[in-house]
Motif scaffolding. Structure first.
Motif, PDB file in Angstrom:
ATOM      1  N   ARG A  21      44.968  45.375  53.732  1.00  0.00           N
ATOM      2  CA  ARG A  21      45.741  46.329  54.537  1.00  0.00           C
ATOM      3  C   ARG A  21      47.201  46.323  54.097  1.00  0.00           C
ATOM      4  N   GLN A  22      47.747  45.132  53.886  1.00  0.00           N
ATOM      5  CA  GLN A  22      49.134  45.024  53.440  1.00  0.00           C
ATOM      6  C   GLN A  22      49.319  45.664  52.068  1.00  0.00           C
ATOM      7  N   ALA A  23      48.377  45.391  51.146  1.00  0.00           N
ATOM      8  CA  ALA A  23      48.495  45.913  49.784  1.00  0.00           C
ATOM      9  C   ALA A  23      48.400  47.431  49.756  1.00  0.00           C
ATOM     10  N   GLU A  24      47.498  48.008  50.535  1.00  0.00           N
ATOM     11  CA  GLU A  24      47.395  49.460  50.554  1.00  0.00           C
ATOM     12  C   GLU A  24      48.684  50.090  51.078  1.00  0.00           C
ATOM     13  N   ALA A  25      49.247  49.509  52.134  1.00  0.00           N
ATOM     14  CA  ALA A  25      50.502  50.022  52.678  1.00  0.00           C
ATOM     15  C   ALA A  25      51.649  49.874  51.683  1.00  0.00           C
ATOM     16  N   ALA A  26      51.569  48.858  50.814  1.00  0.00           N
ATOM     17  CA  ALA A  26      52.625  48.604  49.831  1.00  0.00           C
ATOM     18  C   ALA A  26      52.530  49.514  48.609  1.00  0.00           C
ATOM     19  N   GLY A  27      51.419  50.234  48.464  1.00  0.00           N
ATOM     20  CA  GLY A  27      51.279  51.140  47.326  1.00  0.00           C
ATOM     21  C   GLY A  27      50.269  50.727  46.286  1.00  0.00           C
ATOM     22  N   PHE A  28      49.560  49.625  46.498  1.00  0.00           N
ATOM     23  CA  PHE A  28      48.473  49.233  45.593  1.00  0.00           C
ATOM     24  C   PHE A  28      47.292  50.184  45.813  1.00  0.00           C
ATOM     25  N   THR A  29      46.639  50.568  44.740  1.00  0.00           N
ATOM     26  CA  THR A  29      45.558  51.544  44.837  1.00  0.00           C
ATOM     27  C   THR A  29      44.179  50.972  44.559  1.00  0.00           C
ATOM     28  N   GLN A  30      44.102  49.705  44.106  1.00  0.00           N
ATOM     29  CA  GLN A  30      42.794  49.139  43.779  1.00  0.00           C
ATOM     30  C   GLN A  30      42.753  47.659  44.109  1.00  0.00           C
ATOM     31  N   CYS A  31      41.578  47.215  44.568  1.00  0.00           N
ATOM     32  CA  CYS A  31      41.334  45.799  44.828  1.00  0.00           C
ATOM     33  C   CYS A  31      40.085  45.378  44.077  1.00  0.00           C
ATOM     34  N   TRP A  32      40.210  44.306  43.325  1.00  0.00           N
ATOM     35  CA  TRP A  32      39.117  43.759  42.535  1.00  0.00           C
ATOM     36  C   TRP A  32      38.733  42.395  43.094  1.00  0.00           C
ATOM     37  N   PHE A  33      37.461  42.017  42.910  1.00  0.00           N
ATOM     38  CA  PHE A  33      36.984  40.698  43.325  1.00  0.00           C
ATOM     39  C   PHE A  33      36.260  40.031  42.160  1.00  0.00           C
ATOM     40  N   TYR A  34      36.560  38.738  41.934  1.00  0.00           N
ATOM     41  CA  TYR A  34      35.748  37.969  40.994  1.00  0.00           C
ATOM     42  C   TYR A  34      34.282  38.074  41.427  1.00  0.00           C
ATOM     43  N   ASP A  35      33.367  38.168  40.475  1.00  0.00           N
ATOM     44  CA  ASP A  35      31.944  38.247  40.802  1.00  0.00           C
ATOM     45  C   ASP A  35      31.210  37.095  40.114  1.00  0.00           C
ATOM     46  N   SER A  36      31.283  35.925  40.717  1.00  0.00           N
ATOM     47  CA  SER A  36      30.612  34.736  40.190  1.00  0.00           C
ATOM     48  C   SER A  36      29.983  34.047  41.390  1.00  0.00           C
ATOM     49  N   HIS A  37      28.728  34.338  41.640  1.00  0.00           N
ATOM     50  CA  HIS A  37      28.097  34.095  42.934  1.00  0.00           C
ATOM     51  C   HIS A  37      27.883  32.631  43.288  1.00  0.00           C
ATOM     52  N   GLU A 319      53.843  37.312  49.967  1.00  0.00           N
ATOM     53  CA  GLU A 319      55.181  37.549  49.429  1.00  0.00           C
ATOM     54  C   GLU A 319      55.132  38.370  48.140  1.00  0.00           C
ATOM     55  N   ILE A 320      54.137  38.109  47.300  1.00  0.00           N
ATOM     56  CA  ILE A 320      54.007  38.866  46.047  1.00  0.00           C
ATOM     57  C   ILE A 320      53.729  40.327  46.341  1.00  0.00           C
ATOM     58  N   ILE A 321      52.798  40.592  47.259  1.00  0.00           N
ATOM     59  CA  ILE A 321      52.504  41.977  47.639  1.00  0.00           C
ATOM     60  C   ILE A 321      53.752  42.654  48.195  1.00  0.00           C
ATOM     61  N   ALA A 322      54.476  41.949  49.062  1.00  0.00           N
ATOM     62  CA  ALA A 322      55.681  42.526  49.667  1.00  0.00           C
ATOM     63  C   ALA A 322      56.741  42.837  48.617  1.00  0.00           C
ATOM     64  N   HIS A 323      56.964  41.906  47.686  1.00  0.00           N
ATOM     65  CA  HIS A 323      57.953  42.132  46.628  1.00  0.00           C
ATOM     66  C   HIS A 323      57.570  43.348  45.781  1.00  0.00           C
ATOM     67  N   TYR A 324      56.309  43.474  45.450  1.00  0.00           N
ATOM     68  CA  TYR A 324      55.879  44.624  44.646  1.00  0.00           C
ATOM     69  C   TYR A 324      56.048  45.921  45.427  1.00  0.00           C
ATOM     70  N   GLY A 325      55.682  45.900  46.689  1.00  0.00           N
ATOM     71  CA  GLY A 325      55.831  47.109  47.493  1.00  0.00           C
ATOM     72  C   GLY A 325      57.275  47.524  47.686  1.00  0.00           C
ATOM     73  N   ASN A 326      58.175  46.548  47.781  1.00  0.00           N
ATOM     74  CA  ASN A 326      59.580  46.842  48.036  1.00  0.00           C
ATOM     75  C   ASN A 326      60.404  47.117  46.791  1.00  0.00           C
TER      76      ASN A 326
END
Length: 333
Positions: A21-37, A319-326
């Motif tokens: 939710r924070q990343a989308e509001a900050a302007g990130f458009t994609q979320c990836w997940f490691y896939d190693s079950h 903090e990283i997400i916030a810095h990128y968004g700001n």
């Protein structure tokens, strides 16, 4: 330039929901997940959860492989997630490094990666498909014709060729602009040679980002070149370090590599980090103050990257997400 984030499966569900939710509001458009079950929790379940807490963000594994799931099961999962999210699902695809090797299995061949790409895309569209594990044709009666974007992870010459010939995009686990340029040119050239229109080909540069003093940031992200070195070692074993098929700058740094612990894949407590130098960490990652991040991401963009994807697992994620968004993302808008 787009911006993405990548999670490992040890992020708690409640925190993952808050972070997307924070990343989308900050302007990130994609979320990836490691896939190693085995190493981490099931990524498809996590992405389904996060989709319900976002509106525009796209989701994808970074990366899945042809040997993690039966192909009809994989295609059904992908098509279901695309339908559930109203078209916000893609996949990153590789040969299956940690997911296979942690079980003592070998990664898939590139021929299998190419075939998986073609046949899974066809199943997701709703076409009738036959594949080796299932000789009776498979067709989903509920498919809606979704065109699944497939981004293929690559470093070596043949993998880059496969990405260019069969993928909709390329995933590069590195933040070094000159290498990103070299890899991108190889994949695009292969696609053009195969007669493909490469004008919409995506290139994702994936690497950790960290703010603060250089020394502190390097210490927090030195796990990453070890993970990259694990892949590069495979390339050197196949082609040799002096073949000219892979840039010398990429192969030189693994000369003193002693091994790799797959149970500690992509983690700072991997015991095989002693060959990593500060210069390599700084080269492969995006570190420092906001101006340094902006400058390096611009170089990645000039090198051909269309998305910078932050491996968000070095600590201080909020903090990283916030810095990128700001400070960082606004510089590219």
């Amino acid at each position: 330039m787009e911006f993405g984030i990548t999670f490992k499966g040890f992020v708690s569900p409640s925190r993952a929901r808050n972070l997307v939710r924070q990343a989308e509001a900050a302007g990130f458009t994609q979320c990836w997940f490691y896939d190693s079950h085995i190493l981490w929790r099931e990524s498809m379940v996590a992405m389904a959860m996060c989709m319900e807490h976002t509106q525009k963000m796209k989701f994808a594994p970074c990366v899945t492989s042809p040997d993690v799931r039966d192909w009809s099961h994989a295609a059904s999962t992908f098509a279901s997630l695309a339908l559930q999210s109203e078209g916000r699902f893609e996949i990153g695809l590789g040969r299956g490094d940690s997911a296979n090797r942690v079980m003592g299995k070998k990664p898939a061949t590139l021929a299998r990666v190419a075939e998986f790409t073609q046949k899974v895309k066809a199943m997701v569209r709703g076409e009738e498909v036959t594949y080796d594990e299932c000789p009776v044709p498979v067709k989903f009666p509920w498919a809606v014709g979704y065109e699944l974007p497939v981004h293929i992870a690559a470093y070596g010459p043949q993998a880059l060729k496969t990405a260019g010939e069969h993928g909709d995009g390329l995933i590069l686990q590195i933040g070094e602009p000159d290498l990103v340029k070299w890899f991108t040119e190889q994949a695009i050239a292969a696609g053009k040679a195969a007669g493909r229109d490469m004008s919409n080909f995506k290139v994702v540069a994936a690497a950790p980002a960290y703010f603060g003093t250089k020394e502190y940031a390097i210490e927090k992200t030195k796990w990453f070149p070890a993970m990259v070195g694990n892949h590069v070692a495979d390339i050197v074993e196949k082609y040799g370090s002096d073949s000219g098929l892979v840039p010398k700058s990429l192969t030189d740094y693994i000369e003193k590599r002693r091994g790799y612990d797959y149970s500690k894949h992509g983690q700072s407590d991997n015991p095989y980090l002693d060959f990593i130098t500060a210069d390599i960490v700084e080269s492969f990652c995006v570190l420092g103050e906001p101006d340094a991040h902006i400058a390096k991401v611009k170089k990645l963009q000039e090198a051909g990257a269309t998305q910078f994807n932050i491996y968000l697992d070095s600590g201080d994620e909020e903090e990283i997400i916030a810095h990128y968004g700001n400070t960082v993302i606004p510089a590219f808008r």
